[in-house]
Write a protein that holds these residues in place. Sequence first.
Motif, PDB file in Angstrom:
ATOM      1  N   SER A  61       1.104   0.331   7.697  1.00 23.50           N
ATOM      2  CA  SER A  61       1.535   1.688   7.357  1.00 23.50           C
ATOM      3  C   SER A  61       2.555   2.298   8.328  1.00 23.50           C
ATOM      4  O   SER A  61       2.658   3.506   8.436  1.00 23.50           O
ATOM      5  CB  SER A  61       0.289   2.595   7.260  1.00 23.50           C
ATOM      6  OG  SER A  61       0.578   3.762   6.569  1.00 23.50           O
ATOM      7  N   HIS A  65       6.822   5.696   3.750  1.00 23.86           N
ATOM      8  CA  HIS A  65       6.408   5.399   2.372  1.00 23.86           C
ATOM      9  C   HIS A  65       5.544   6.542   1.824  1.00 23.86           C
ATOM     10  O   HIS A  65       5.067   7.391   2.572  1.00 23.86           O
ATOM     11  CB  HIS A  65       5.581   4.102   2.327  1.00 23.86           C
ATOM     12  CG  HIS A  65       4.254   4.219   3.012  1.00 23.86           C
ATOM     13  ND1 HIS A  65       4.120   4.221   4.377  1.00 23.86           N
ATOM     14  CD2 HIS A  65       2.993   4.356   2.510  1.00 23.86           C
ATOM     15  CE1 HIS A  65       2.843   4.355   4.699  1.00 23.86           C
ATOM     16  NE2 HIS A  65       2.138   4.447   3.584  1.00 23.86           N
ATOM     17  N   ASP A  67       2.049   6.425  -0.796  1.00 26.24           N
ATOM     18  CA  ASP A  67       1.106   5.332  -1.038  1.00 26.24           C
ATOM     19  C   ASP A  67       1.233   4.686  -2.419  1.00 26.24           C
ATOM     20  O   ASP A  67       1.307   5.372  -3.436  1.00 26.24           O
ATOM     21  CB  ASP A  67      -0.337   5.830  -0.825  1.00 26.24           C
ATOM     22  CG  ASP A  67      -0.635   6.030   0.651  1.00 26.24           C
ATOM     23  OD1 ASP A  67       0.001   5.359   1.488  1.00 26.24           O
ATOM     24  OD2 ASP A  67      -1.501   6.869   0.968  1.00 26.24           O
ATOM     25  N   HIS A 214       5.095   9.308   4.595  1.00 25.72           N
ATOM     26  CA  HIS A 214       4.469   9.261   5.917  1.00 25.72           C
ATOM     27  C   HIS A 214       4.639   7.899   6.567  1.00 25.72           C
ATOM     28  O   HIS A 214       4.952   6.913   5.890  1.00 25.72           O
ATOM     29  CB  HIS A 214       2.976   9.621   5.812  1.00 25.72           C
ATOM     30  CG  HIS A 214       2.194   8.700   4.913  1.00 25.72           C
ATOM     31  ND1 HIS A 214       2.190   8.827   3.539  1.00 25.72           N
ATOM     32  CD2 HIS A 214       1.412   7.629   5.185  1.00 25.72           C
ATOM     33  CE1 HIS A 214       1.438   7.886   3.005  1.00 25.72           C
ATOM     34  NE2 HIS A 214       0.953   7.133   3.998  1.00 25.72           N
ATOM     35  N   ARG A 229      -9.564   5.549   4.286  1.00 26.40           N
ATOM     36  CA  ARG A 229      -8.596   6.094   3.346  1.00 26.40           C
ATOM     37  C   ARG A 229      -9.136   6.048   1.918  1.00 26.40           C
ATOM     38  O   ARG A 229      -9.737   5.056   1.510  1.00 26.40           O
ATOM     39  CB  ARG A 229      -7.299   5.271   3.388  1.00 26.40           C
ATOM     40  CG  ARG A 229      -6.198   5.896   2.540  1.00 26.40           C
ATOM     41  CD  ARG A 229      -4.991   4.995   2.419  1.00 26.40           C
ATOM     42  NE  ARG A 229      -5.116   4.114   1.276  1.00 26.40           N
ATOM     43  CZ  ARG A 229      -4.091   3.450   0.709  1.00 26.40           C
ATOM     44  NH1 ARG A 229      -2.885   3.551   1.238  1.00 26.40           N
ATOM     45  NH2 ARG A 229      -4.285   2.681  -0.327  1.00 26.40           N
TER      46      ARG A 229
END
Length: 236
Positions: A61, A65, A67, A214, A229
């Motif tokens: 991550s 991007h 999600d 993010h 998450r």
Amino acid sequence: MKLIIEHKAILVRDLQWKVKDLVKFAERFGKIQNYPFSKGHTENPGVLKIINNPFEKRKFSSIWHSDSTYLENPPEFTFLYAIDIPEIGGDTVISNTEMAYESLSSKFQEFLKNLEGVYVSNLNKIKRSKYFKGENKFQIFKTCHPIILLNKDSKKYSIYANREHTSHIKDLNDNKSNAVLKLLQTVVSKHEFSYRINWKPGTLVVFDNRSTQHRALVDYDTEPRTLYRITIRLNN
Ligand SMILES: [Fe+2]
């Protein structure tokens, strides 16, 4: 929900939640979407445990991007809950992509609104098989979405093309497509549109994927960083 749509993200400190509390909270907003590359938490498959181990050069991550934009129906909201956090470092930067879009000239906005992008899961050769043990760990997901997205709840446009998943813009040659994507990413990553999340154990952040991007900062070495998450599709 109104608060998240208006402000793009909310942050709550000092919670002492168990996985079931996070699940219960997320389910109030919509349907939990399983992460396609992982079996998820043993009792709650919709919960992904993100563990970034120390000394690994490339961390999960860490590229701009929103999600799972490589899915035909990407999740609208993401819930992140901090478990173990390094003493120093490991922040997440989140950008308001509606503000980023609004900063562009009206002529450029009109040009962008007509463009479609191709979004793929393995664009930056991220080895999800290294992080997760799921049935689909080697599968590649690919789909098309607009470069500029209209958020039907905020009724505003945002820059949806992102560095981690948007491979190219349809109907533009490679040079033009690369130039436009690079420019948009530069705008998205500007400090004036972003907020830096300084995690502490027990911090909850919820954000609207349609109007934000993010990335996790990789500025820690010796301590693990663990977050839970959940991603959801909103109830209509
Ligand atoms: Fe993410």
